[in-house]
Scaffold this motif. Structure first.
Motif, PDB file in Angstrom:
ATOM      1  N   ALA A 124       0.837  -1.195   0.000  1.00  0.00           N
ATOM      2  CA  ALA A 124       0.000   0.000   0.000  1.00  0.00           C
ATOM      3  C   ALA A 124       0.875   1.249   0.000  1.00  0.00           C
ATOM      4  O   ALA A 124       0.598   2.214  -0.725  1.00  0.00           O
ATOM      5  CB  ALA A 124      -0.911  -0.008   1.227  1.00  0.00           C
ATOM      6  N   ALA A 125       1.974   1.215   0.781  1.00  0.00           N
ATOM      7  CA  ALA A 125       2.866   2.384   0.832  1.00  0.00           C
ATOM      8  C   ALA A 125       3.534   2.592  -0.518  1.00  0.00           C
ATOM      9  O   ALA A 125       3.617   3.716  -1.013  1.00  0.00           O
ATOM     10  CB  ALA A 125       3.929   2.177   1.918  1.00  0.00           C
ATOM     11  N   ALA A 126       3.975   1.480  -1.128  1.00  0.00           N
ATOM     12  CA  ALA A 126       4.631   1.588  -2.438  1.00  0.00           C
ATOM     13  C   ALA A 126       3.640   2.140  -3.455  1.00  0.00           C
ATOM     14  O   ALA A 126       3.983   2.972  -4.295  1.00  0.00           O
ATOM     15  CB  ALA A 126       5.145   0.225  -2.878  1.00  0.00           C
ATOM     16  N   GLU A 127       2.380   1.678  -3.328  1.00  0.00           N
ATOM     17  CA  GLU A 127       1.351   2.141  -4.254  1.00  0.00           C
ATOM     18  C   GLU A 127       1.130   3.648  -4.094  1.00  0.00           C
ATOM     19  O   GLU A 127       1.017   4.382  -5.076  1.00  0.00           O
ATOM     20  CB  GLU A 127       0.055   1.362  -3.980  1.00  0.00           C
ATOM     21  CG  GLU A 127      -1.066   1.652  -4.943  1.00  0.00           C
ATOM     22  CD  GLU A 127      -0.667   1.443  -6.398  1.00  0.00           C
ATOM     23  OE1 GLU A 127       0.067   0.481  -6.696  1.00  0.00           O
ATOM     24  OE2 GLU A 127      -1.063   2.277  -7.219  1.00  0.00           O
ATOM     25  N   ARG A 128       1.100   4.094  -2.806  1.00  0.00           N
ATOM     26  CA  ARG A 128       0.906   5.542  -2.567  1.00  0.00           C
ATOM     27  C   ARG A 128       2.067   6.342  -3.153  1.00  0.00           C
ATOM     28  O   ARG A 128       1.872   7.377  -3.763  1.00  0.00           O
ATOM     29  CB  ARG A 128       0.788   5.818  -1.057  1.00  0.00           C
ATOM     30  CG  ARG A 128      -0.616   5.614  -0.520  1.00  0.00           C
ATOM     31  CD  ARG A 128      -0.790   6.305   0.828  1.00  0.00           C
ATOM     32  NE  ARG A 128       0.144   5.837   1.825  1.00  0.00           N
ATOM     33  CZ  ARG A 128      -0.015   4.712   2.528  1.00  0.00           C
ATOM     34  NH1 ARG A 128      -1.072   3.951   2.352  1.00  0.00           N
ATOM     35  NH2 ARG A 128       0.886   4.346   3.414  1.00  0.00           N
ATOM     36  N   LEU A 132       5.218   3.380 -12.879  1.00  0.00           N
ATOM     37  CA  LEU A 132       4.734   4.736 -12.590  1.00  0.00           C
ATOM     38  C   LEU A 132       3.283   4.762 -12.116  1.00  0.00           C
ATOM     39  O   LEU A 132       2.780   5.811 -11.731  1.00  0.00           O
ATOM     40  CB  LEU A 132       4.868   5.610 -13.849  1.00  0.00           C
ATOM     41  CG  LEU A 132       6.302   5.836 -14.328  1.00  0.00           C
ATOM     42  CD1 LEU A 132       6.312   6.447 -15.715  1.00  0.00           C
ATOM     43  CD2 LEU A 132       7.058   6.737 -13.364  1.00  0.00           C
ATOM     44  N   GLY A 133       2.616   3.608 -12.188  1.00  0.00           N
ATOM     45  CA  GLY A 133       1.221   3.565 -11.745  1.00  0.00           C
ATOM     46  C   GLY A 133       0.283   4.327 -12.657  1.00  0.00           C
ATOM     47  O   GLY A 133      -0.671   4.969 -12.196  1.00  0.00           O
ATOM     48  N   VAL A 134       0.572   4.315 -13.944  1.00  0.00           N
ATOM     49  CA  VAL A 134      -0.348   4.950 -14.909  1.00  0.00           C
ATOM     50  C   VAL A 134      -0.785   3.884 -15.909  1.00  0.00           C
ATOM     51  O   VAL A 134      -0.064   2.924 -16.132  1.00  0.00           O
ATOM     52  CB  VAL A 134       0.307   6.134 -15.668  1.00  0.00           C
ATOM     53  CG1 VAL A 134       0.613   7.281 -14.738  1.00  0.00           C
ATOM     54  CG2 VAL A 134       1.567   5.696 -16.398  1.00  0.00           C
ATOM     55  N   PRO A 135      -1.962   4.043 -16.507  1.00  0.00           N
ATOM     56  CA  PRO A 135      -2.407   3.007 -17.444  1.00  0.00           C
ATOM     57  C   PRO A 135      -1.600   2.989 -18.736  1.00  0.00           C
ATOM     58  O   PRO A 135      -1.183   4.038 -19.230  1.00  0.00           O
ATOM     59  CB  PRO A 135      -3.868   3.388 -17.720  1.00  0.00           C
ATOM     60  CG  PRO A 135      -3.984   4.820 -17.370  1.00  0.00           C
ATOM     61  CD  PRO A 135      -2.972   5.097 -16.302  1.00  0.00           C
ATOM     62  N   HIS A 136      -1.402   1.771 -19.223  1.00  0.00           N
ATOM     63  CA  HIS A 136      -0.772   1.572 -20.533  1.00  0.00           C
ATOM     64  C   HIS A 136      -1.916   1.365 -21.521  1.00  0.00           C
ATOM     65  O   HIS A 136      -2.660   0.390 -21.407  1.00  0.00           O
ATOM     66  CB  HIS A 136       0.135   0.335 -20.453  1.00  0.00           C
ATOM     67  CG  HIS A 136       0.552  -0.217 -21.779  1.00  0.00           C
ATOM     68  ND1 HIS A 136       0.733  -1.563 -22.003  1.00  0.00           N
ATOM     69  CD2 HIS A 136       0.832   0.393 -22.951  1.00  0.00           C
ATOM     70  CE1 HIS A 136       1.103  -1.758 -23.249  1.00  0.00           C
ATOM     71  NE2 HIS A 136       1.173  -0.597 -23.845  1.00  0.00           N
ATOM     72  N   ILE A 137      -2.079   2.281 -22.445  1.00  0.00           N
ATOM     73  CA  ILE A 137      -3.195   2.171 -23.390  1.00  0.00           C
ATOM     74  C   ILE A 137      -2.633   1.904 -24.790  1.00  0.00           C
ATOM     75  O   ILE A 137      -1.993   2.785 -25.387  1.00  0.00           O
ATOM     76  CB  ILE A 137      -4.060   3.455 -23.381  1.00  0.00           C
ATOM     77  CG1 ILE A 137      -4.571   3.710 -21.956  1.00  0.00           C
ATOM     78  CG2 ILE A 137      -5.211   3.335 -24.369  1.00  0.00           C
ATOM     79  CD1 ILE A 137      -5.420   4.955 -21.802  1.00  0.00           C
TER      80      ILE A 137
END
Ligand SMILES: Nc1ncnc2c1ncn2[C@@H]1O[C@H](COP(=O)(O)OP(=O)(O)O)[C@@H](O)[C@H]1O
Length: 290
Positions: free
Chosen positions: A43-47, A81-86
């Motif tokens: 959860a911390a890594a995700e934040r 980076l926690g962003v979607p790959h589209i």
């Protein structure tokens, strides 16, 4: 024109790039946070990843010929980076698999290696962005879009792309890589059976890329894309040179193009790509020091 308006609405309600940025910097989609609830450190890594994505406001594009590895590197970066790959190629294949009203028309175009019309592709991308918007996605890494200068101009009108990574590899290797591509029909993961081992000649460096082999349980379920035959791959490369290479010039002029010559397979290329992007992969560093 209706499709363009839909993209305008979906990508930047209100029209301005600033509005798009505000919307993109909200929470991530649920599918981006699979492990967040499972372990406190996850959860911390995700934040931390969310913060990084929000601070950097990642709105990147990946360009490159068929087979160069746009999907591989874009999806690794999207996880980091926690962003979607589209990937618009995936959107097209999903539409094909759905047997919807467009699928027959699309199959004919894609199986010849031709480009789908700007209207259809923008329509598919609009729907994907809208879904992401509803789920509160933040930022994006686009792969396979824009593929024409017209698409680049439309994208430019609705959002602020901050960087365009142009992956490059010699053409003989590209063809071999496309012919070696396989997808597991069950888990959907991508593999590559080709072992690239090309000597350096005519001023070009040698290049080695190990095959990306599937685990035993995927081996019997491997599928080859219908557009990965030699004839269609060569046609796609020709079309890339005619229609998509001018997109590189479009972004070069804007000072956004980052050229990256792949030095080899993932073990050599991934750390170098991270280095030029000024990023670190904490997971890999943990593995390296373990
Ligand atoms: N932006 C786009 N514009 C037009 N057609 C597209 C676009 N993106 C994907 N397609 C269609 O989907 C097919 C597969 O795309 P993709 O998976 O990105 O292939 P590649 O391996 O050639 O990069 C393309 O050959 C084309 O027919």
């Amino acid at each position: 024109m209706a499709a363009v308006q839909r993209l305008l609405r979906a990508s930047a309600s209100g029209g301005a790039a600033a509005a798009a940025r505000r919307r993109m910097s909200t929470a991530l989609a649920p599918e981006q946070t699979p492990a967040a609830g499972a372990f406190p450190f996850a959860a911390a890594a995700e934040r931390a990843r969310r913060r990084m994505a929000e601070e950097r406001n990642v709105q990147w594009v990946f360009l490159g010929c068929p087979g160069v590895g746009k999907g591989t590197y874009a999806s690794r970066l999207s996880r980091l980076l926690g962003v979607p790959h589209i990937a618009t190629g995936d959107l097209v294949r999903d539409e094909l698999a759905s047997s919807g009203p467009l699928s027959v028309q699309l199959a004919e175009i894609v199986n010849q290696g031709k480009l789908v019309s700007d209207e259809i592709i923008i329509n598919l991308l609009s729907k994907r962005l809208k879904k992401g918007e509803e789920q509160g996605e933040s930022g994006f890494i686009l792969d396979g879009f824009p593929r024409t200068v017209k698409q680049a101009e439309i994208l430019d009108g609705v959002t602020d792309i901050d960087m365009v990574v142009n992956l490059k590899l010699r053409e003989d290797v590209l063809v071999e890589k496309c012919l070696g591509r396989r997808i597991c029909g069950q888990c959907g993961k991508n593999f590559n059976l080709a072992c690239i081992d090309v000597k350096g000649e005519n001023g070009l460096p040698p290049i080695y890329m190990a095959p990306l082999l599937p685990p035993n349980n995927c081996m019997s379920k491997l599928i080859t894309r219908a557009d990965d035959t030699e004839e269609v791959v060569r046609n796609r490369l020709r079309i890339y040179n005619d229609m998509s290479q001018p997109v590189e010039g479009f972004y070069r002029q804007q000072g956004k193009l980052l050229e990256f010559d792949l030095p080899g397979g993932i073990p050599e290329s991934w750390p170098k790509l991270l280095h030029v992007l000024n990023l670190e992969d904490q997971e890999e560093m943990k593995l390296a020091t373990a």
